[in-house]
Design a protein around this motif. Structure first.
Motif, PDB file in Angstrom:
ATOM      1  N   ASP A  47      -8.534  -0.737   1.754  1.00 18.79           N
ATOM      2  CA  ASP A  47      -9.002   0.302   2.677  1.00 18.79           C
ATOM      3  C   ASP A  47      -7.366   0.873   3.462  1.00 18.79           C
ATOM      4  OD1 ASP A  47      -9.476   1.989   4.246  1.00 18.79           O
ATOM      5  OD2 ASP A  47     -10.920   0.947   5.713  1.00 18.79           O
ATOM      6  N   ARG A  48      -7.310   1.691   2.688  1.00 20.67           N
ATOM      7  CA  ARG A  48      -6.049   2.481   2.856  1.00 20.67           C
ATOM      8  C   ARG A  48      -5.300   2.901   4.158  1.00 20.67           C
ATOM      9  NH1 ARG A  48      -1.325   4.837  -0.836  1.00 20.67           N
ATOM     10  NH2 ARG A  48       0.139   6.043   0.712  1.00 20.67           N
ATOM     11  N   LEU A  74      -1.664  -4.380  -0.035  1.00 17.84           N
ATOM     12  CA  LEU A  74      -0.529  -5.417   0.914  1.00 17.84           C
ATOM     13  C   LEU A  74       0.558  -4.805   0.726  1.00 17.84           C
ATOM     14  CD1 LEU A  74      -0.622  -7.558   3.503  1.00 17.84           C
ATOM     15  CD2 LEU A  74      -0.630  -9.436   1.402  1.00 17.84           C
ATOM     16  N   ARG A  75       1.235  -4.714  -0.397  1.00 13.28           N
ATOM     17  CA  ARG A  75       2.755  -4.709  -0.384  1.00 13.28           C
ATOM     18  C   ARG A  75       2.610  -3.214  -0.053  1.00 13.28           C
ATOM     19  NH1 ARG A  75       2.837  -4.676  -6.930  1.00 13.28           N
ATOM     20  NH2 ARG A  75       1.504  -2.534  -6.805  1.00 13.28           N
ATOM     21  N   ASP A  76       1.905  -2.403  -0.713  1.00 21.40           N
ATOM     22  CA  ASP A  76       1.707  -0.638  -0.938  1.00 21.40           C
ATOM     23  C   ASP A  76       2.494  -0.786   0.841  1.00 21.40           C
ATOM     24  OD1 ASP A  76       2.010  -0.447  -3.322  1.00 21.40           O
ATOM     25  OD2 ASP A  76       0.086   0.217  -2.888  1.00 21.40           O
ATOM     26  N   GLY A  81       5.785   0.546   6.235  1.00 23.98           N
ATOM     27  CA  GLY A  81       6.187   0.106   7.256  1.00 23.98           C
ATOM     28  C   GLY A  81       5.626  -0.942   7.920  1.00 23.98           C
ATOM     29  N   THR A  82       4.272  -0.857   7.203  1.00 28.15           N
ATOM     30  CA  THR A  82       3.103  -2.512   8.211  1.00 28.15           C
ATOM     31  C   THR A  82       4.334  -3.716   7.925  1.00 28.15           C
ATOM     32  OG1 THR A  82       1.649  -1.628   7.732  1.00 28.15           O
ATOM     33  CG2 THR A  82       1.289  -3.662   8.129  1.00 28.15           C
ATOM     34  N   GLY A  83       4.121  -4.212   9.398  1.00 28.69           N
ATOM     35  CA  GLY A  83       4.703  -5.818   9.442  1.00 28.69           C
ATOM     36  C   GLY A  83       3.720  -6.642   9.070  1.00 28.69           C
ATOM     37  N   TRP A 196      11.387  -5.756   3.290  1.00 27.68           N
ATOM     38  CA  TRP A 196      10.746  -5.161   1.653  1.00 27.68           C
ATOM     39  C   TRP A 196      10.322  -3.782   2.170  1.00 27.68           C
ATOM     40  CZ3 TRP A 196      11.024  -7.794  -2.927  1.00 27.68           C
ATOM     41  CH2 TRP A 196      10.347  -7.265  -3.578  1.00 27.68           C
ATOM     42  N   GLY A 197      11.118  -2.558   1.749  1.00 24.74           N
ATOM     43  CA  GLY A 197      10.786  -1.528   1.963  1.00 24.74           C
ATOM     44  C   GLY A 197      11.123  -0.996   3.250  1.00 24.74           C
ATOM     45  N   GLN A 198      10.415   0.019   3.908  1.00 22.95           N
ATOM     46  CA  GLN A 198      10.093  -0.588   5.156  1.00 22.95           C
ATOM     47  C   GLN A 198       9.497  -1.550   6.004  1.00 22.95           C
ATOM     48  OE1 GLN A 198       9.868   4.336   6.230  1.00 22.95           O
ATOM     49  NE2 GLN A 198       8.743   4.312   4.156  1.00 22.95           N
TER      50      GLN A 198
END
Length: 235
Positions: A47-48, A74-76, A81-83, A196-198
Motif C-alpha cells: 500500500d504505497r 518495504l524496500r522502496d 526515508g521510512t525507518g 539504506w537510501g534515505q
C-alpha cells in the motif's frame, strides 16, 4: 503538529509471541508522539499511500514469506526515508528465501548454539546460554547505547551472518566448546544500525522472550533504536 506514524507488522512463528512482544512497545511509541497502526499481514507493504506516510515500521515476523510486491513496497519505503526497526527473529530471521530482504537488513540469523548435550532437556531452554553483549567503540559513541555498559543475558545467543555496511554497536562472542564443531571464537553483531537510501534500519538480536524484552538494557536499546530509525529526512 501532525503525529508521526508508526506501523507495527507482526506475525510468523508464534514462539516469539509477536502480539505480546510488540504490545510492550506501543505505549512507548504513543508517549513519543506516534500514532500506531498494527497489521497482522505484511501485504500492507504493498500500500504505497500507507507506506509514504509511515515514519517508522516495527516488524516482528519470524520466518514466514513475503511476496515480491510486498518486499518491493518495504524496500522502496525505506529508500524513501521510512525507518525500519525490530529485534531477534522478527527482523533478523524473516523471509529466509528472499535474498534481497537479507541484503536490506544486513544480517541473517544462522543458528543459536545449544548447551552441552548432557544438559539438554528437550525444550527451548536447551538453547539458553549465559553470554555477554559487548559494546563496540561505535556503540559507546552512539545515542542508542549512551550510558550503557556491557551486560549479560541468559537466552538464545544469535550467530548472525552479516556484511560491512552495518554500523555495529554491540557484539557477542560464541566461545569454542568441545561439543561444537568450530575451532575458534566467533563474534557476531548483537546490535547494529544501517543506512539504506534515505532510510535508517535498526536491529537488536536479543528479544527471544518477553522476559528478555523487559530486561532494562534490552528494552532501552530497542526503544532508542526505534526513535533513531524513525524518518529524519523529508521526501
Amino acid at each position: 503538529m501532525t503525529a508521526r506514524q508508526a506501523l507495527i507488522v507482526r506475525g510468523g512463528w508464534e514462539g516469539h509471541k509477536p502480539v505480546e512482544a510488540t504490545n510492550l512497545f506501543v505505549p512507548f511509541l504513543e508517549e513519543n508522539g506516534f500514532e500506531v497502526r498494527i497489521e497482522e499481514d505484511n501485504e500492507v507493504y504493498t500500500d504505497r499511500e500507507t507506506m509514504e506516510r509511515t515514519d517508522l515500521i516495527v516488524q516482528s515476523v519470524t520466518m514466514s514469506k513475503i511476496s515480491r510486491e510486498a518486499f518491493a513496497g518495504l524496500r522502496d519505503a525505506v529508500e524513501r526515508g521510512t525507518g525500519l526497526a525490530g529485534w531477534h527473529g522478527g527482523i533478523a530471521d524473516s523471509y529466509r528465501d528472499n535474498s534481497d530482504y537479507l541484503q536490506l537488513i544486513g544480517g541473517q540469523f544462522a543458528t543459536h548454539p545449544a548447551k552441552h548435550p548432557d544438559a539438554r532437556v528437550g525444550d527451548e531452554t536447551d538453547n539458553y546460554l549465559c553470554y555477554t553483549v559487548d559494546l563496540t567503540d561505535a556503540g559507546c559513541r552512539s545515542e542508542i547505547m549512551a550510558g550503557l555498559e556491557d551486560f549479560t543475558l541468559r537466552t538464545e545467543q544469535y550467530w548472525v551472518l552479516c556484511d560491512d555496511l552495518n554500523d555495529v554497536l554491540a557484539t557477542t562472542t560464541h566461545p569454542v566448546q568441545p561439543y561444537h564443531p568450530w575451532h575458534r571464537p566467533i563474534t557476531s553483531p548483537a546490535v547494529w544500525t544501517r543506512e539504506w537510501g534515505q532510510g535508517r534500519i535498526f536491529v537488536a538480536t536479543p528479544g527471544h522472550s518477553l522476559v528478555v524484552l523487559r530486561d532494562v538494557n534490552v528494552r532501552t536499546i530497542i526503544e532508542r533504536g526505534m526513535l533513531w530509525a524513525s524518518r529524519t529526512a523529508s521526501v
